[in-house]
Design a protein around this motif. Structure first.
Motif, PDB file in Angstrom:
ATOM      1  N   THR A  59       0.865  -1.170   0.000  1.00 23.19           N
ATOM      2  CA  THR A  59       0.000   0.000   0.000  1.00 23.19           C
ATOM      3  C   THR A  59       0.903   1.221   0.000  1.00 23.19           C
ATOM      4  O   THR A  59       1.833   1.317   0.792  1.00 23.19           O
ATOM      5  N   ARG A  60       0.611   2.146  -0.891  1.00 27.04           N
ATOM      6  CA  ARG A  60       1.419   3.362  -1.009  1.00 27.04           C
ATOM      7  C   ARG A  60       0.567   4.550  -0.544  1.00 27.04           C
ATOM      8  O   ARG A  60      -0.628   4.597  -0.769  1.00 27.04           O
ATOM      9  N   PHE A  61       1.215   5.515   0.103  1.00 29.10           N
ATOM     10  CA  PHE A  61       0.521   6.635   0.722  1.00 29.10           C
ATOM     11  C   PHE A  61       0.968   7.953   0.101  1.00 29.10           C
ATOM     12  O   PHE A  61       2.135   8.132  -0.236  1.00 29.10           O
ATOM     13  N   LYS A  62       0.015   8.870   0.000  1.00 25.90           N
ATOM     14  CA  LYS A  62       0.285  10.184  -0.570  1.00 25.90           C
ATOM     15  C   LYS A  62      -0.489  11.232   0.232  1.00 25.90           C
ATOM     16  O   LYS A  62      -1.613  10.987   0.677  1.00 25.90           O
ATOM     17  N   LEU A  63       0.113  12.395   0.394  1.00 26.13           N
ATOM     18  CA  LEU A  63      -0.549  13.482   1.118  1.00 26.13           C
ATOM     19  C   LEU A  63      -1.681  14.071   0.291  1.00 26.13           C
ATOM     20  O   LEU A  63      -1.539  14.284  -0.913  1.00 26.13           O
ATOM     21  N   ASN A  64      -2.791  14.329   0.948  1.00 22.97           N
ATOM     22  CA  ASN A  64      -3.894  15.087   0.367  1.00 22.97           C
ATOM     23  C   ASN A  64      -3.967  16.393   1.150  1.00 22.97           C
ATOM     24  O   ASN A  64      -4.539  16.437   2.236  1.00 22.97           O
ATOM     25  N   PRO A  65      -3.348  17.475   0.654  1.00 18.39           N
ATOM     26  CA  PRO A  65      -3.228  18.694   1.444  1.00 18.39           C
ATOM     27  C   PRO A  65      -4.519  19.499   1.589  1.00 18.39           C
ATOM     28  O   PRO A  65      -4.585  20.414   2.404  1.00 18.39           O
ATOM     29  N   GLY A  66      -5.546  19.168   0.854  1.00 18.00           N
ATOM     30  CA  GLY A  66      -6.790  19.939   0.883  1.00 18.00           C
ATOM     31  C   GLY A  66      -7.340  20.241   2.266  1.00 18.00           C
ATOM     32  O   GLY A  66      -7.653  21.393   2.583  1.00 18.00           O
ATOM     33  N   PRO A  67      -7.482  19.237   3.139  1.00 18.38           N
ATOM     34  CA  PRO A  67      -8.024  19.501   4.468  1.00 18.38           C
ATOM     35  C   PRO A  67      -7.180  20.445   5.323  1.00 18.38           C
ATOM     36  O   PRO A  67      -7.679  21.024   6.284  1.00 18.38           O
ATOM     37  N   LEU A  68      -5.912  20.621   4.982  1.00 17.44           N
ATOM     38  CA  LEU A  68      -5.073  21.554   5.746  1.00 17.44           C
ATOM     39  C   LEU A  68      -5.517  23.008   5.546  1.00 17.44           C
ATOM     40  O   LEU A  68      -5.159  23.879   6.331  1.00 17.44           O
ATOM     41  N   GLN A  69      -6.320  23.255   4.509  1.00 20.96           N
ATOM     42  CA  GLN A  69      -6.851  24.601   4.289  1.00 20.96           C
ATOM     43  C   GLN A  69      -7.692  25.049   5.481  1.00 20.96           C
ATOM     44  O   GLN A  69      -7.671  26.218   5.858  1.00 20.96           O
TER      45      GLN A  69
END
Length: 107
Positions: A71-81
């Motif tokens: 399983t590979r993981f990637k940041l989803n920065p949207g919620p940091l808004q």
């Protein structure tokens, strides 16, 4: 509500220093990362790191995809808004207070 389908609060997710470090590692990478590449950055096992990634996933800060057996993981920065917007109010607040203090000190 079933715990596995519950969405976590972004602020709760970023409250932990391990999860903040995971966010940083994912943000610094140009590609999604497997668990075995993330784990060496911590003084804990793969299971513990995986649990932190689950919290970040529940807050929609991390997305994952299967590639073969890993399983590979990637940041989803949207919620940091949401965090940025919340902090912006306090930045304005403190800038105004600093300006008032500066005026008082100049008088």
């Amino acid at each position: 509500m079933n715990r596995t389908h519950q969405e976590r609060d972004v602020f709760v997710a970023i409250a932990d220093p391990t999860r903040r470090k995971l966010i940083r590692l994912l943000a610094d990478s140009d590609e999604d990362l497997p668990l075995y590449e993330l784990t060496p950055h911590f003084e804990m096992g793969r299971t513990a790191v995986s649990k932190h990634l689950t919290v970040l996933k529940e807050a929609n800060l991390v997305v994952n995809r299967k590639k073969g057996r890993e399983t590979r993981f990637k940041l989803n920065p949207g919620p940091l808004q949401e965090v940025k917007d919340w902090l912006a109010f306090y930045e304005k607040f403190w800038n105004e207070r600093a300006s008032i203090l500066k005026n008082i000190l100049e008088e």
